[in-house]
Design a protein around this motif. Structure first.
Motif, PDB file in Angstrom:
ATOM      1  N   GLY A   8      30.031  -6.809  -2.893  1.00  0.00           N
ATOM      2  CA  GLY A   8      30.013  -7.350  -4.093  1.00  0.00           C
ATOM      3  C   GLY A   8      30.110  -6.336  -5.243  1.00  0.00           C
ATOM      4  O   GLY A   8      29.534  -6.433  -6.312  1.00  0.00           O
ATOM      5  N   THR A   9      30.794  -5.384  -4.965  1.00  0.00           N
ATOM      6  CA  THR A   9      30.915  -4.258  -6.108  1.00  0.00           C
ATOM      7  C   THR A   9      32.133  -4.166  -6.830  1.00  0.00           C
ATOM      8  O   THR A   9      32.122  -3.793  -8.123  1.00  0.00           O
ATOM      9  N   VAL A  10      33.181  -5.014  -6.546  1.00  0.00           N
ATOM     10  CA  VAL A  10      34.383  -5.093  -7.087  1.00  0.00           C
ATOM     11  C   VAL A  10      35.022  -6.372  -7.370  1.00  0.00           C
ATOM     12  O   VAL A  10      35.154  -7.268  -6.498  1.00  0.00           O
ATOM     13  N   ASN A  11      35.155  -6.766  -8.708  1.00  0.00           N
ATOM     14  CA  ASN A  11      35.506  -8.014  -9.280  1.00  0.00           C
ATOM     15  C   ASN A  11      36.995  -8.060  -9.263  1.00  0.00           C
ATOM     16  O   ASN A  11      37.584  -7.047  -9.958  1.00  0.00           O
ATOM     17  N   ALA A  12      37.634  -9.130  -8.954  1.00  0.00           N
ATOM     18  CA  ALA A  12      39.115  -9.245  -8.890  1.00  0.00           C
ATOM     19  C   ALA A  12      39.371 -10.654  -8.940  1.00  0.00           C
ATOM     20  O   ALA A  12      38.770 -11.618  -8.419  1.00  0.00           O
ATOM     21  N   ALA A  13      40.758 -10.907  -9.406  1.00  0.00           N
ATOM     22  CA  ALA A  13      41.320 -12.130  -9.538  1.00  0.00           C
ATOM     23  C   ALA A  13      42.338 -12.154  -8.409  1.00  0.00           C
ATOM     24  O   ALA A  13      43.283 -10.963  -8.521  1.00  0.00           O
ATOM     25  N   GLN A  14      42.827 -13.431  -7.876  1.00  0.00           N
ATOM     26  CA  GLN A  14      43.946 -13.644  -7.067  1.00  0.00           C
ATOM     27  C   GLN A  14      44.789 -14.690  -7.385  1.00  0.00           C
ATOM     28  O   GLN A  14      44.210 -15.507  -7.833  1.00  0.00           O
ATOM     29  N   PRO A  50      42.182  -6.286  -9.251  1.00  0.00           N
ATOM     30  CA  PRO A  50      40.911  -5.840  -9.878  1.00  0.00           C
ATOM     31  C   PRO A  50      40.526  -5.307 -10.946  1.00  0.00           C
ATOM     32  O   PRO A  50      41.522  -4.779 -11.507  1.00  0.00           O
ATOM     33  N   GLU A  51      39.386  -5.211 -11.427  1.00  0.00           N
ATOM     34  CA  GLU A  51      38.968  -4.528 -12.239  1.00  0.00           C
ATOM     35  C   GLU A  51      38.222  -3.233 -11.754  1.00  0.00           C
ATOM     36  O   GLU A  51      37.301  -3.020 -10.802  1.00  0.00           O
ATOM     37  N   LEU A  52      38.713  -1.911 -11.957  1.00  0.00           N
ATOM     38  CA  LEU A  52      38.543  -0.797 -11.456  1.00  0.00           C
ATOM     39  C   LEU A  52      36.957  -0.442 -11.570  1.00  0.00           C
ATOM     40  O   LEU A  52      36.281  -0.894 -12.347  1.00  0.00           O
ATOM     41  N   PRO A  53      36.390   0.395 -10.788  1.00  0.00           N
ATOM     42  CA  PRO A  53      34.954   0.531 -10.767  1.00  0.00           C
ATOM     43  C   PRO A  53      34.354   0.999 -12.227  1.00  0.00           C
ATOM     44  O   PRO A  53      34.931   1.853 -12.863  1.00  0.00           O
ATOM     45  N   GLY A  54      33.400   0.395 -12.788  1.00  0.00           N
ATOM     46  CA  GLY A  54      33.051   0.539 -14.154  1.00  0.00           C
ATOM     47  C   GLY A  54      33.543  -0.356 -15.077  1.00  0.00           C
ATOM     48  O   GLY A  54      33.002  -0.196 -16.361  1.00  0.00           O
ATOM     49  N   PHE A  55      34.650  -0.807 -14.853  1.00  0.00           N
ATOM     50  CA  PHE A  55      35.220  -1.834 -15.726  1.00  0.00           C
ATOM     51  C   PHE A  55      34.819  -3.162 -15.571  1.00  0.00           C
ATOM     52  O   PHE A  55      34.858  -3.624 -14.553  1.00  0.00           O
ATOM     53  N   GLY A  56      34.718  -3.799 -16.827  1.00  0.00           N
ATOM     54  CA  GLY A  56      34.574  -5.564 -16.565  1.00  0.00           C
ATOM     55  C   GLY A  56      33.159  -5.738 -15.758  1.00  0.00           C
ATOM     56  O   GLY A  56      32.286  -5.149 -16.151  1.00  0.00           O
ATOM     57  N   GLN A  57      33.363  -6.414 -14.814  1.00  0.00           N
ATOM     58  CA  GLN A  57      32.347  -6.849 -13.986  1.00  0.00           C
ATOM     59  C   GLN A  57      32.253  -5.982 -12.525  1.00  0.00           C
ATOM     60  O   GLN A  57      31.290  -6.266 -11.786  1.00  0.00           O
ATOM     61  N   SER A  58      32.951  -4.982 -12.401  1.00  0.00           N
ATOM     62  CA  SER A  58      33.039  -4.088 -11.035  1.00  0.00           C
ATOM     63  C   SER A  58      32.200  -3.031 -11.413  1.00  0.00           C
ATOM     64  O   SER A  58      31.733  -2.386 -12.615  1.00  0.00           O
ATOM     65  N   ARG A  59      31.229  -2.837 -10.297  1.00  0.00           N
ATOM     66  CA  ARG A  59      30.107  -1.903 -10.555  1.00  0.00           C
ATOM     67  C   ARG A  59      30.635  -0.386 -10.685  1.00  0.00           C
ATOM     68  O   ARG A  59      31.684  -0.016  -9.923  1.00  0.00           O
ATOM     69  N   ALA A  60      30.230   0.217 -11.330  1.00  0.00           N
ATOM     70  CA  ALA A  60      30.543   1.867 -11.543  1.00  0.00           C
ATOM     71  C   ALA A  60      30.179   2.547 -10.379  1.00  0.00           C
ATOM     72  O   ALA A  60      29.261   2.210  -9.544  1.00  0.00           O
ATOM     73  N   MET A  72      37.711   1.758  -3.766  1.00  0.00           N
ATOM     74  CA  MET A  72      38.705   0.690  -3.894  1.00  0.00           C
ATOM     75  C   MET A  72      39.478   0.587  -2.552  1.00  0.00           C
ATOM     76  O   MET A  72      39.921  -0.477  -2.248  1.00  0.00           O
ATOM     77  N   ALA A  73      39.331   1.632  -1.830  1.00  0.00           N
ATOM     78  CA  ALA A  73      39.829   1.552  -0.188  1.00  0.00           C
ATOM     79  C   ALA A  73      38.942   0.484   0.299  1.00  0.00           C
ATOM     80  O   ALA A  73      39.428  -0.497   1.232  1.00  0.00           O
ATOM     81  N   GLY A  74      37.519   0.268   0.178  1.00  0.00           N
ATOM     82  CA  GLY A  74      36.903  -0.624   0.683  1.00  0.00           C
ATOM     83  C   GLY A  74      37.050  -2.044   0.293  1.00  0.00           C
ATOM     84  O   GLY A  74      37.242  -2.790   0.876  1.00  0.00           O
ATOM     85  N   PHE A  75      37.587  -2.080  -0.854  1.00  0.00           N
ATOM     86  CA  PHE A  75      37.952  -3.218  -1.719  1.00  0.00           C
ATOM     87  C   PHE A  75      39.276  -3.809  -0.913  1.00  0.00           C
ATOM     88  O   PHE A  75      39.482  -4.917  -0.911  1.00  0.00           O
ATOM     89  N   VAL A  76      40.317  -2.832  -0.885  1.00  0.00           N
ATOM     90  CA  VAL A  76      41.760  -2.973  -0.344  1.00  0.00           C
ATOM     91  C   VAL A  76      41.474  -3.714   0.934  1.00  0.00           C
ATOM     92  O   VAL A  76      42.025  -4.997   1.376  1.00  0.00           O
ATOM     93  N   LYS A  77      40.632  -2.948   1.968  1.00  0.00           N
ATOM     94  CA  LYS A  77      40.522  -3.451   3.102  1.00  0.00           C
ATOM     95  C   LYS A  77      39.870  -4.912   3.463  1.00  0.00           C
ATOM     96  O   LYS A  77      40.150  -5.835   4.066  1.00  0.00           O
ATOM     97  N   ASP A  78      38.843  -5.241   2.433  1.00  0.00           N
ATOM     98  CA  ASP A  78      38.021  -6.429   2.265  1.00  0.00           C
ATOM     99  C   ASP A  78      39.097  -7.522   1.951  1.00  0.00           C
ATOM    100  O   ASP A  78      39.288  -8.778   2.626  1.00  0.00           O
ATOM    101  N   ALA A  79      39.767  -7.412   0.824  1.00  0.00           N
ATOM    102  CA  ALA A  79      40.387  -8.426  -0.015  1.00  0.00           C
ATOM    103  C   ALA A  79      41.607  -8.745   0.935  1.00  0.00           C
ATOM    104  O   ALA A  79      42.256  -9.809   0.740  1.00  0.00           O
ATOM    105  N   ALA A  80      42.356  -7.643   1.628  1.00  0.00           N
ATOM    106  CA  ALA A  80      43.507  -7.974   2.390  1.00  0.00           C
ATOM    107  C   ALA A  80      43.280  -8.579   3.758  1.00  0.00           C
ATOM    108  O   ALA A  80      44.145  -9.297   4.483  1.00  0.00           O
TER     109      ALA A  80
END
Length: 263
Positions: A8-14, A50-60, A72-80
């Motif tokens: 729940g830390t990284v907001n992204a569109a697909q 994604p919105e990088l950490p601290g940008f938009g709705q992604s947590r800093a 971002m590594a955790g995000f890539v693993k999760d989203a992929a």
């Protein structure tokens, strides 16, 4: 539609379907800088922006630049979803992607690093220190002109007033503390000793007129990576995917998998 990843830390569109392709935006811009190239890429890939950490709705991230890369590594693993991925980073997003690949060698099958580097020269470091100090003293509005000049040439700005109005508004939405932390991180960053750890193929791109991360930085980056090639994009500055999207797509076309069929 936006989704939250990495706990729940990284907001992204697909967009689209196919092998995962991630696009990391720059510090002086936001993920909208990729809007012009997403439709074409989404014909062959599942494009995740994604919105990088601290940008938009992604947590800093309450830590340093390595912690940003880890997030971002955790995000890539999760989203992929366990699939192999390609990661494209522009500017600050390129530095994040590079640090991520160093710390997580199996995270990406290919990297596209557009307008970044492994370390800044002393004048480049000083520019970040000055922007951080000015934004703290006077707010982001005081450095907006400087920020836009680092992204686009004066000629391009004059020819595209609507786009520049949009880009200025996007920049002013940046969290000032996140911006200053990123400036401080980039001012002190030196990834050159660790470049040999990146085994994945890398395409290094740079706009011919990039003032934020000048072409010599990309030459140094490509020379230090074990498996990299360099392309200079004529007539462009720091965000070539926004300035000349067709040229940018042509530049990355040969590097992408054979399944990519630009139309």
């Amino acid at each position: 539609m936006d989704q939250l990843f990495a706990g729940g830390t990284v907001n992204a569109a697909q967009f689209g379907d196919g092998p995962p392709l991630f696009l990391f935006h720059s510090l002086l811009s936001d993920r909208a800088s990729f809007h012009a190239i997403v439709p074409r890429l989404a014909q062959s890939f599942r494009v995740c922006v994604p919105e990088l950490p601290g940008f938009g709705q992604s947590r800093a991230v309450p830590g340093d630049f390595a912690d940003v890369a880890d997030r971002m590594a955790g995000f890539v693993k999760d989203a992929a979803g366990g699939k192999q991925a390609i990661v494209l980073g522009n500017g600050y997003g390129g530095f994040v992607a590079l640090q991520m690949a160093i710390r997580h060698p199996d995270i990406a099958t290919k990297l596209i690093l557009a307008d970044c580097g492994a370390a800044f020269s002393e004048p480049g470091r000083e520019a970040f220190r000055n922007m951080a100090a000015a934004s703290k003293a006077k707010g982001l509005a005081a450095i907006t002109d400087v920020a836009m000049r680092r992204l686009f040439s004066p000629e391009f700005q004059a020819q595209h007033p609507d786009l520049m109005r949009d880009r200025r508004e996007a920049f002013l939405k940046t969290d000032p503390e996140v911006f200053r932390a990123a400036c401080d991180a980039l001012a002190g960053l030196d990834l050159r000793p660790e470049l040999a750890q990146v085994k994945a193929p890398v395409l290094v791109l740079v706009g011919e007129y990039d003032e934020a991360t000048p072409p010599p930085m990309s030459h140094e980056l490509a020379a230090g990576l074990p498996n990299a090639r360099l392309l200079v994009i004529p007539g462009c500055a720091h965000v070539p995917q926004l300035q000349s999207p067709e040229v940018f797509l042509d530049a990355i076309g040969d590097f992408l998998p054979a399944s990519y069929a630009p139309t």
